[in-house]
Design an enzyme around this catalytic site. Structure first.
Site, PDB file in Angstrom:
ATOM      1  N   ARG A  27     -35.803  38.462 -20.547  1.00  0.00           N
ATOM      2  CA  ARG A  27     -35.733  39.513 -19.546  1.00  0.00           C
ATOM      3  C   ARG A  27     -37.046  39.714 -18.796  1.00  0.00           C
ATOM      4  O   ARG A  27     -37.094  40.385 -17.776  1.00  0.00           O
ATOM      5  CB  ARG A  27     -35.292  40.828 -20.200  1.00  0.00           C
ATOM      6  CG  ARG A  27     -33.783  40.888 -20.439  1.00  0.00           C
ATOM      7  CD  ARG A  27     -33.376  42.169 -21.125  1.00  0.00           C
ATOM      8  NE  ARG A  27     -33.682  42.144 -22.549  1.00  0.00           N
ATOM      9  CZ  ARG A  27     -33.416  43.154 -23.373  1.00  0.00           C
ATOM     10  NH1 ARG A  27     -32.857  44.260 -22.917  1.00  0.00           N
ATOM     11  NH2 ARG A  27     -33.703  43.059 -24.661  1.00  0.00           N
ATOM     12  N   GLY A  91     -31.876  34.524 -34.402  1.00  0.00           N
ATOM     13  CA  GLY A  91     -31.953  35.940 -34.705  1.00  0.00           C
ATOM     14  C   GLY A  91     -32.997  36.301 -35.738  1.00  0.00           C
ATOM     15  O   GLY A  91     -33.588  35.444 -36.405  1.00  0.00           O
TER      16      GLY A  91
END
Length: 487
Positions: A27, A91
């Site tokens: 992002r 993750g």
């Protein structure tokens, strides 16, 4: 070392710290690894390592690297931490699975995020102590920000109970749970035995198909293990950044905190919101920092100094009583007591400006040692030179240190007077007490106490201007075919 004395917990129950630093940070829209973006003059990851290193030895800190692992590892290798390679990023839970062989022998484990740079060592130590005192399988560091939107909520058994029943993602909150403001920071304490007994039970049934460490809370509660929460004293400490704008908010907060600490120690910072002061900067009491100053890197400034507006000082040391006037740039150099710099001086790396020396407007130094009380006040370049004490360098003087291939040194003894607009062609030695006549080009050594003149003899032509007017004018011949007036 921060926190509870070692005598209470032998070797802090064999404690290790794992720092998550393997993610991409997509992002941010940046090609650089997220943890290498900087606030306060240091990479995010270096801030976290610095705080963690005050709680445990660097050899007990394990940094999980994945995306751009070689670059990340090289950037912080000097800190002494160890590295765990997560070749495939699946993750946070997967990161701890990969780290298990390295940390399984420890009794207790703290898990930190490499992109949470404001986390203080005191908070890490408080989490460690609370986790051990509670004899918990898992301890969650939480926070209660004014706006919890976007964060998972931590649900406790009751309002004042440390015990946690679940961590619920925002989109899964019931109407009753939406009033809960306590969020999960992603920072945890674990007892390694129950952690590794159940970590293989993590599932990838989520939008990203990843193993989330957050899910360990539910697994451990279901297994009858104790899961507790500790709220951070300051919610700002646990905030991360997912965009450049959010990162700059953290940068602003960190720099204002740095300014507040300096002011609490007796430093006057006029308009601190306009200054850029890195976290590693040290400043002595009674020093004044004017607006729009930048103090960068490991800069150290002594007492009773004044740094005037628009100056930039990086990785340099200023002793006591130094005045830096407007618009100066000082890089990787040392300035001695009571020296005066500027305005508009450029002190380049490896310069040493002596006690009480003056370097004035539009003077540039590079790899120069300028002695006590010496002055170079105007329009001068001094490079690769050693200059004694009590020397006067006239305006427009240049040390010609580069022959197109190699650099050469200029040595100037004590008490030398160098006249304006002189060029000193290195390598050359100017003896103590010597004088250099203005406008000279010096290409040979000058003995002590000598006067050196290196310029053409002046010739005066009497009545030249009067006679010039009586000379017949020559017809101008143009070689340009477009010129129709010349011929």
């Amino acid at each position: 070392m921060a926190g509870t004395p070692c005598s209470l917990y032998p070797v802090f129950m064999q404690l290790a710290i794992v720092i998550m630093a393997g993610g991409k940070g997509t992002r941010l829209k940046s090609k650089r690894a997220k943890v290498l973006h900087e606030i306060g003059g240091k990479a995010l990851l270096r801030h976290v390592i610095a705080s963690a290193s005050q709680v445990v030895s660097p050899k007990d800190i394990y940094v999980v690297v994945g995306h751009q692992s070689a670059t990340v590892e090289a950037a912080v290798k000097d800190t002494g931490v160890r590295f765990v390679h997560q070749e495939e990023q699946r993750g946070t839970g997967h990161a701890i699975q990969v780290a298990e062989p390295s940390v399984r022998e420890y009794q207790q484990l703290l898990v930190l995020s490499g992109d949470v740079p404001l986390l203080k060592s005191e908070t890490i130590a408080r989490l460690r102590d609370f986790h051990i005192e509670q004899r918990a399988a898992m301890t969650i560091l939480t926070a209660a920000p004014s706006d919890p939107n976007g964060y998972g909520r931590v649900l406790r058994k009751s309002g004042d109970s440390p015990e946690v029943t679940a961590i619920v993602e925002q989109k899964a909150l019931t109407p009753e749970q939406r009033g809960v403001r306590e969020i999960n920071s992603g920072i945890y304490g674990y007892n390694t035995e129950p952690l590794f007994a159940h970590i293989s039970e993590l599932k990838t049934e989520n939008a990203h198909g990843e193993y989330y460490l957050t899910d360990m809370a539910g697994l451990l509660v279901a297994a009858g293990e104790r899961v507790v929460a500790l709220e951070a004293a300051n919610a700002t400490e646990v905030l991360g950044a997912n965009t450049i704008a959010e990162m700059m908010e953290l940068d602003r907060e960190l720099r204002l905190e740095t300014a507040r600490k300096l002011m609490a120690d007796g430093v006057t910072i006029l308009r601190p919101e306009t200054t850029v002061i890195d976290a590693g900067v040290e400043i002595g009491s009674d020093t004044v920092i004017e607006p729009f100053v930048q103090l960068l890197g490991e800069t150290k400034i002594g007492e009773n100094c004044r740094v005037r507006s628009y100056s930039v000082i990086e990785n340099s040391t200023l002793a006591d009583g130094v005045v830096v006037r407007q618009g100066c740039i000082i890089s990787s150099s040392r300035i001695a007591d009571t020296a005066m710099i500027g305005p508009y001086s450029h002190i380049r790396p490896e310069s040493e400006i002596g006690e009480g020396a003056h370097v004035g407007n539009f003077v540039e130094t590079k790899k120069v040692k300028l002695g006590k009380g010496s002055k170079a006040n105007h329009l001068t370049y001094l490079g690769d030179a050693e200059i004694g004490s009590g020397v006067n360098i006239g305006a427009g003087t240049i040390t010609c240190n580069y022959d197109g291939v190699n650099k050469h040194r200029t040595l100037i003894g004590d008490g030398v007077f160098v006249g304006s607009d002189s060029t000193l062609v290195a390598p050359v030695v100017i003896g103590a007490g010597a004088y250099i006549a203005a406008g000279s080009s010096i290409t040979e050594d000058v003995p002590d106490g000598a006067l050196a003149l290196g310029r053409a003899r002046q010739t005066n032509k009497p009545d030249w201007t009067k006679n010039r007017g009586s000379q017949p004018k020559k017809k101008r011949t143009s070689l340009d075919p477009r010129d129709t007036k010349g011929n």
